[in-house]
Design an enzyme around this catalytic site. Structure first.
Site, PDB file in Angstrom:
ATOM      1  N   ASP A  43       0.852  -1.198   0.000  1.00  0.00           N
ATOM      2  CA  ASP A  43       0.000   0.000   0.000  1.00  0.00           C
ATOM      3  C   ASP A  43       0.888   1.250   0.000  1.00  0.00           C
ATOM      4  O   ASP A  43       1.755   1.398   0.874  1.00  0.00           O
ATOM      5  CB  ASP A  43      -0.910  -0.007   1.233  1.00  0.00           C
ATOM      6  N   SER A  84      -7.219   4.068  -0.917  1.00  0.00           N
ATOM      7  CA  SER A  84      -6.933   2.630  -0.921  1.00  0.00           C
ATOM      8  C   SER A  84      -8.174   1.786  -1.172  1.00  0.00           C
ATOM      9  O   SER A  84      -8.053   0.675  -1.685  1.00  0.00           O
ATOM     10  CB  SER A  84      -6.299   2.216   0.407  1.00  0.00           C
ATOM     11  N   THR A 137      -7.920  -1.992   2.362  1.00  0.00           N
ATOM     12  CA  THR A 137      -7.370  -2.890   1.337  1.00  0.00           C
ATOM     13  C   THR A 137      -7.834  -4.338   1.519  1.00  0.00           C
ATOM     14  O   THR A 137      -8.428  -4.912   0.588  1.00  0.00           O
ATOM     15  CB  THR A 137      -5.830  -2.794   1.300  1.00  0.00           C
ATOM     16  N   GLU A 252      -0.872  -7.913   2.144  1.00  0.00           N
ATOM     17  CA  GLU A 252      -0.679  -6.467   2.069  1.00  0.00           C
ATOM     18  C   GLU A 252       0.371  -5.963   3.060  1.00  0.00           C
ATOM     19  O   GLU A 252       0.260  -6.214   4.273  1.00  0.00           O
ATOM     20  CB  GLU A 252      -1.998  -5.725   2.354  1.00  0.00           C
ATOM     21  N   HIS A 261       2.257   8.745   4.785  1.00  0.00           N
ATOM     22  CA  HIS A 261       1.417   9.806   5.361  1.00  0.00           C
ATOM     23  C   HIS A 261       2.165  10.546   6.480  1.00  0.00           C
ATOM     24  O   HIS A 261       1.984  11.746   6.651  1.00  0.00           O
ATOM     25  CB  HIS A 261       0.117   9.223   5.926  1.00  0.00           C
ATOM     26  N   ASP A 299      -1.652   0.029  -4.680  1.00  0.00           N
ATOM     27  CA  ASP A 299      -2.916   0.694  -5.020  1.00  0.00           C
ATOM     28  C   ASP A 299      -2.678   2.132  -5.488  1.00  0.00           C
ATOM     29  O   ASP A 299      -3.435   2.697  -6.256  1.00  0.00           O
ATOM     30  CB  ASP A 299      -3.881   0.649  -3.832  1.00  0.00           C
ATOM     31  N   HIS A 300      -1.588   2.736  -4.983  1.00  0.00           N
ATOM     32  CA  HIS A 300      -1.230   4.126  -5.312  1.00  0.00           C
ATOM     33  C   HIS A 300       0.090   4.422  -4.623  1.00  0.00           C
ATOM     34  O   HIS A 300       0.559   3.621  -3.801  1.00  0.00           O
ATOM     35  CB  HIS A 300      -2.299   5.111  -4.800  1.00  0.00           C
TER      36      HIS A 300
HETATM   37 MG    MG Z   1      -4.145  -0.613   2.840  1.00  0.00          MG
HETATM   38 ZN    ZN Z   2      -3.090   6.196   2.423  1.00  0.00          ZN
END
Ligand code: MG
Ligand code: ZN
Length: 361
Positions: A43, A84, A137, A252, A261, A299-300
């Site tokens: 993630d 997510s 997720t 994950e 973050h 996911d990003h």
């Molecule tokens: Mg996640």
């Molecule tokens: Zn995030």
């Protein structure tokens, strides 16, 4: 909390084994033709995060073992920058949706996910995460809710899901809930064995297994989480490989995103290296078990992370961040095993779902 769960286990496991229903066995339709699938989601892992494994790791990165590589555009249906849950739903359900959606389309209607579809095709299925198992997720692989914040509802849906093996944090969504319902008891009623000793994970009783190992998210690597992700991935692979059917396993590395973050490079690199090691476990398994496809992606990207010089001094590389949110940068996809060549090129995130399903006829 773990002690309480163990007491539950002692009291209720004999009952659970006695009442273990064989419905799933009866429904089984033979061994599917497609490959086993191990989908590893880092993630928030963009190309610079992945690159950090090559500069900060001890020894060779497992990312170095891939030959088939592509890029995905991760935009959600209305926003260039996804969250997510929309990103996870694109992988798990094959449709781009709105940020916040878990297993529902842009009209908030539930759409089938890959665990449901592959369970119909007689795959065994699992999810492992370093977040709560009810976090966005992993939730995309078994739940359908209009907003990712509905974690109590997501936990209720895990109890009724097709998942055969899950591991992560999230005890607080299953016991001591506001509604006083014990989802631990319901899990056991539904043939899950919860938090057994790892050497008690066998296929003999046709049990399903659930590991809830923290109140919410798992501890960080810097706090001493240790080899949780790697060891439970091994445990799941060992469990699935004892069964005659094929399997789908989603793993994950949730906290690469959380570190992004936080704009905390030490946290990020520790989580990234843990994920890299877990990718190695999946690849080692796939090398020994030929019919296994390993897919690694994200996911990003999170943090607008990059490895920059210190001012104009190219002799010093230092991690820097451009945002405390996500970014729209394309995301690398690495694939190994049968059908891996289908993941080359530049494509949309929801195509990953269709590419997997095309291999699992
Ligand atoms: Mg996640
Ligand atoms: Zn995030």
């Amino acid at each position: 909390m773990k002690l309480i769960l163990k007491i539950y286990l002692l009291l209720l496991v004999p009952l659970a084994i006695m009442s273990c229903n064989t419905e799933k066995h009866i429904e089984k339709k033979g061994i599917p033709n497609g490959p086993n699938i191990i989908l590893l989601i880092g993630d928030g892992m963009g190309l610079s995060q992945l690159s950090a494994a090559f500069y900060y790791g001890n020894g060779k990165s497992n990312f170095d073992r891939f030959k088939e590589i592509g890029f995905i555009n991760t935009s959600s249906i209305k926003h260039k920058i996804t969250d997510s849950s929309a990103g996870g739903t694109a992988f798990s359900c094959g449709e781009k949706t709105y940020n916040g959606a878990v297993g529902v389309n842009s009209d908030s209607v539930s759409i089938p996910n890959i665990v449901e579809i592959l369970s119909e095709k007689n795959y065994n299925t699992g999810v492992i995460s370093t977040s709560s198992v009810t976090h966005a997720t992993p939730a995309c692989f078994y739940a359908h809710v209009v907003n990712r914040g509905m974690q109590d509802e997501i936990a209720e849906q895990l109890v009724e899901s097709d998942i055969d093996f899950f591991a992560g944090g999230g005890t607080s969504y299953f016991s001591n809930r506001k509604d006083s319902i014990s989802l631990i008891k319901k899990l056991i009623d539904n043939d899950y064995v919860i938090n057994p000793e790892n050497d008690l994970v066998t296929t003999e009783a046709d049990s399903k297994y659930g590991f809830l190992l923290a109140s919410d998210g798992m501890p960080t690597m810097l706090e001493g989480r240790g080899d949780f992700l790697l060891e439970y991935t091994k445990l799941a692979l060992n469990y699935f490989s004892q069964k005659p059917e094929n399997f789908f396993l989603m793993v994950e590395g949730s906290q690469i995103d959380w570190a992004g973050h936080d704009n905390n490079a030490d946290y990020l690199i520790a989580e990234l290296l843990d994920f890299d090691s877990t990718v190695g476990v999946a690849l080692d398994f796939a090398e020994k078990n030929q019919n296994t496809l390993v897919i690694v992606l994200a996911d990003h990207e999170t943090g607008g992370f990059t490895l920059a010089p210190d001012g104009s001094d190219y002799s010093i590389m230092k991690p820097v961040f451009a945002t405390d949110g996500h970014s729209a940068t394309l995301i690398p996809v690495l694939a190994w095993g049968p059908g891996a060549e289908n993941f080359k090129g530049v494509f949309q995130n929801n195509e990953v779902f269709h590419k997997i399903l095309a291999l699992t006829k």
